[in-house]
Design a protein around this motif. Sequence first.
Motif, short mmCIF file in Angstrom:
data_model
loop_
_atom_site.label_atom_id
_atom_site.label_comp_id
_atom_site.label_asym_id
_atom_site.label_seq_id
_atom_site.Cartn_x
_atom_site.Cartn_y
_atom_site.Cartn_z
N GLN A 14 0.83 -1.21 0.00
CA GLN A 14 0.00 0.00 0.00
C GLN A 14 0.86 1.26 0.00
O GLN A 14 0.53 2.24 -0.66
N THR A 15 1.97 1.22 0.72
CA THR A 15 2.88 2.36 0.73
C THR A 15 3.44 2.59 -0.66
O THR A 15 3.41 3.72 -1.18
N TRP A 16 3.97 1.52 -1.29
CA TRP A 16 4.54 1.66 -2.63
C TRP A 16 3.45 2.14 -3.61
O TRP A 16 3.68 3.04 -4.41
N ARG A 17 2.27 1.55 -3.53
CA ARG A 17 1.18 1.93 -4.42
C ARG A 17 0.86 3.42 -4.28
O ARG A 17 0.79 4.15 -5.27
N ASP A 18 0.70 3.89 -3.05
CA ASP A 18 0.30 5.28 -2.82
C ASP A 18 1.36 6.26 -3.33
O ASP A 18 1.03 7.26 -3.97
N VAL A 19 2.62 5.98 -3.06
CA VAL A 19 3.68 6.90 -3.49
C VAL A 19 3.87 6.81 -5.00
O VAL A 19 4.06 7.82 -5.68
N ARG A 20 3.80 5.60 -5.54
CA ARG A 20 3.95 5.42 -6.99
C ARG A 20 2.82 6.14 -7.73
O ARG A 20 3.06 6.82 -8.74
#
Length: 166
Positions: A14-20
């Motif tokens: 979720q962190t990677w998804r949100d920042v990406r």
Amino acid sequence: MRISVRRLGPDDWQTWRDVRLAALAEAPHAFASSLAKEQGYDEAGWRDWLHPDRGMKAVAYAHTDAAGLVGAWLPEDRHGAVELYSMWVQPSWRGRGIGDLLVTEVLDWAREHHHKRVELWIVEANLIAERLYQRHGFRATEEYQPHPGDPDLRERVMMRDLTPGQ
């Protein structure tokens, strides 16, 4: 200002998804993908992208805010070179050393895994990014390709040798 870099694993999807997705929304021209495409990824796809066999992904944090991201992987066609990709820094954090920390994280990861070279594709005339990479020992090569998202732009390979003494 407290800044830290954290490597991510599948549970951090979720962190990677949100920042990406924030990166794709802010700088769509900078990536070979699109916001619409990646908004369609499901949890399994995001988790798979973060599997350690698919390289390293990291997010820089300034206080508690995600301030940037970077990835590294081993493309089959680059003769064992690590490719630094998806480098992005949130506009409000640019010019404060986030990019330097993210590049260092990729170089450290490549050395930890005994890779001899790191490469990246940079859009021609992106002088700010070019200076960042030059500070870390990258040099421009004569290898070019059309930008995958805009055929009117060209990308150039920059590379950094990681053999001892370099």
